[in-house]
Design an enzyme around this catalytic site. Sequence first.
Site, mmCIF file in Angstrom:
data_model
loop_
_atom_site.group_PDB
_atom_site.id
_atom_site.type_symbol
_atom_site.label_atom_id
_atom_site.label_comp_id
_atom_site.label_asym_id
_atom_site.label_seq_id
_atom_site.Cartn_x
_atom_site.Cartn_y
_atom_site.Cartn_z
ATOM 1 N N ASP A 147 -8.723 10.765 0.447
ATOM 2 C CA ASP A 147 -8.340 10.730 -0.965
ATOM 3 C C ASP A 147 -9.219 11.607 -1.834
ATOM 4 O OD1 ASP A 147 -6.065 9.279 -1.301
ATOM 5 O OD2 ASP A 147 -7.100 7.353 -1.150
ATOM 6 N N CYS A 152 -12.748 26.268 12.806
ATOM 7 C CA CYS A 152 -13.768 25.492 13.511
ATOM 8 C C CYS A 152 -13.483 25.503 15.019
ATOM 9 C CB CYS A 152 -13.848 24.081 12.925
ATOM 10 S SG CYS A 152 -15.494 23.378 13.123
ATOM 11 N N GLY A 162 0.843 5.635 -3.709
ATOM 12 C CA GLY A 162 0.388 6.896 -4.307
ATOM 13 C C GLY A 162 -0.652 6.683 -5.393
ATOM 14 N N SER A 180 0.846 -1.193 0.000
ATOM 15 C CA SER A 180 0.000 0.000 0.000
ATOM 16 C C SER A 180 0.888 1.252 0.000
ATOM 17 C CB SER A 180 -0.919 -0.015 1.216
ATOM 18 O OG SER A 180 -0.150 -0.083 2.377
ATOM 19 N N HIS A 211 -14.764 25.011 7.377
ATOM 20 C CA HIS A 211 -13.436 24.470 7.027
ATOM 21 C C HIS A 211 -13.009 24.943 5.641
ATOM 22 C CE1 HIS A 211 -12.928 21.584 10.357
ATOM 23 N NE2 HIS A 211 -14.252 21.562 10.346
ATOM 24 N N GLY A 262 -3.830 7.265 -5.261
ATOM 25 C CA GLY A 262 -4.732 8.420 -5.332
ATOM 26 C C GLY A 262 -4.130 9.546 -6.173
ATOM 27 N N GLU A 322 -10.209 24.864 4.348
ATOM 28 C CA GLU A 322 -9.155 24.030 3.749
ATOM 29 C C GLU A 322 -9.692 23.066 2.695
ATOM 30 O OE1 GLU A 322 -10.243 23.854 6.864
ATOM 31 O OE2 GLU A 322 -10.188 21.826 7.704
ATOM 32 N N GLN A 347 -13.659 28.583 17.916
ATOM 33 C CA GLN A 347 -14.341 28.479 19.212
ATOM 34 C C GLN A 347 -13.392 28.821 20.365
ATOM 35 O OE1 GLN A 347 -16.018 24.495 19.124
ATOM 36 N NE2 GLN A 347 -17.467 25.000 17.496
HETATM 37 N N1 GLN Z 1 -15.675 19.983 18.317
HETATM 38 C C1 GLN Z 1 -16.211 21.175 17.758
HETATM 39 C C2 GLN Z 1 -17.673 21.030 17.378
HETATM 40 O O1 GLN Z 1 -18.171 19.934 17.273
HETATM 41 C C3 GLN Z 1 -15.411 21.618 16.559
HETATM 42 C C4 GLN Z 1 -15.445 20.646 15.423
HETATM 43 C C5 GLN Z 1 -14.382 20.899 14.410
HETATM 44 O O2 GLN Z 1 -13.413 21.600 14.683
HETATM 45 N N2 GLN Z 1 -14.501 20.310 13.254
HETATM 46 O O3 GLN Z 1 -18.334 22.000 17.181
#
Ligand code: GLN
Length: 555
Positions: A78, A385, A23, A20, A521, A25, A523, A389
């Site tokens: 992937d 995320c 590469g 495995s 997110h 992917g 990213e 917080q």
């Molecule tokens: N644990 C946090 C939530 O559930 C943040 C989740 C995350 O960072 N993806 O809201």
Amino acid sequence: MAGDAAAGTRYIFVTGGVVSSLGKGIAAASLGALLESRGQSVSVIKLDPYLNVDAGTMSPFQHGEVYVTRDGAETDLDLGHYERFLKTRTSKLSNFTTGQIYNNVINKERRGDYLGGTVQVIPHITDEIKRCILAGGEGADICLVEIGGTVGDIEGLPFLEAIRQFAVELGHHRVLFMHLTLVPYIASSGEMKTKPTQHSAKELRSIGIQPDILLCRVDRPLPENERRKIALFTNVSERAVIACIDVDDIYKMPGLLQTQSLDTLVLEHFDITAPSADLSNWAALVEARRAQDVTVRVAMVGKYVDLADAYKSVNEALSHAGLHTGTRVDIHYIDSETVERDDGDCLQGMDAILVPGGFGERGIEGKIAAARFARSNAIPYFGICLGMQVACIDFARDIAGLAGAHSTEFVPEPAHPVIALVTEWHDLAGDVQRRDAKADLGGTMRLGEQRCDLVEGTLAARCYDDSAVYERHRHRYEFNNRYRATLGNKGLIFSGVSAGDDLVEIVELDDHPWFLGCQFHPEFTSTPRNGHPLFIGFIAAAREHRQTLRDTAVS
Ligand code: GLN
């Protein structure tokens, strides 16, 4: 077979042999990029032979990050490679696991769909696999299907049997088998060994699959006589034995495969005439990497710091931002428990601090401390995320004087629940969405792409240069609107809100060089070609920070 709706779609099945991690992917994604550059619309499917129904409940320690598609599927990482390499977008139809296939079949059996017949791996499981493949490929010119694992694994067998049948039923002119193997170099004898590849192809043939193309992973050029030998023993034409040599930059891969005419081989097999490939955008990326003239140190403060794949898309997005700002990004993974212990000492000398997404209490105070360190030392901060917080918790405690501020994820009844579970909110269509605190861990999150409205004149609006954006979510907890006024009066800026203003999506500070947290997110939507506005803004700020440090040191 019920595939007439997708009459024109051709399918490329990508399997792996010998070991495995070769590469597969990246190789498949590179081929997809080549085919897109030749005018083909490409869709992708990843078939995973594990029993988890989806990747949502799998630990990043074991499996790397959970990638979230636009429509909210929690999938194998992937799919992230595919979205970064291709223009196509993945969806719920792009990732199927053994668990999900069995789940579908068992549900049908419980409903009585099989009319009392005996339900078996062949034909019921294999039929379900074929159905999923057809659904995922529908509408595309070419569908790339990557089979996870290695040929010979017991759990992969139903998938291989299904794709064998698929080729028989659709006809070989619409199906192509590509197999990735290893041709190791044995230093003591100074030779490259083709035997593992021969055996791997034989293993495939024993289950009725004759590969059309072999991609041979090599660490040095493949000599002509070895290529000939592989072709002879595996029944593959010589020009279809492609050397996949190690590259120092993955963006060189499409070009490397094109010089060996992989795209032409595929199109010939399918009898498709297409314009020639234009790979100038990939060449430009390789060049951009060469031209990076400043290095910045970015501290990534998280929990899964020992497995780089746990933050795969964040790493990639930082690197894309580096390509777009001429900056080499040196990521320092720092365990948040270390920050907790040394009160931020380990963050000295960093040009920027990023707290990525995360779950669970361990190291949470360290993450809060990292946000505080960045805030009070004017170091660029990007909170994603959970990272947003913790920035809110720090601000509440330290600036708004709300002692005991916390998230209800970690403390059941904090003095000030600035982050809490929101059980109801409005979705894009204006309908009420509900979340249940007591439900199973799988399937209770706010997931997938949602609209975020940006407040004019803010850092977020400047970065995006837009008034509304669509970003992907994966979390349960939210900023608690009861604290909006209190924290807002103390200077926390709510620069992004969900459609309808129900939920806080972005927070920032204006008495700071670059401090931003987002509930989504970003990213997942960064690509090497375009980068992502927030990551580009963050790395540009890190670069400036580095420059200021240097100027101060000189003067
Ligand atoms: N644990 C946090 C939530 O559930 C943040 C989740 C995350 O960072 N993806 O809201």
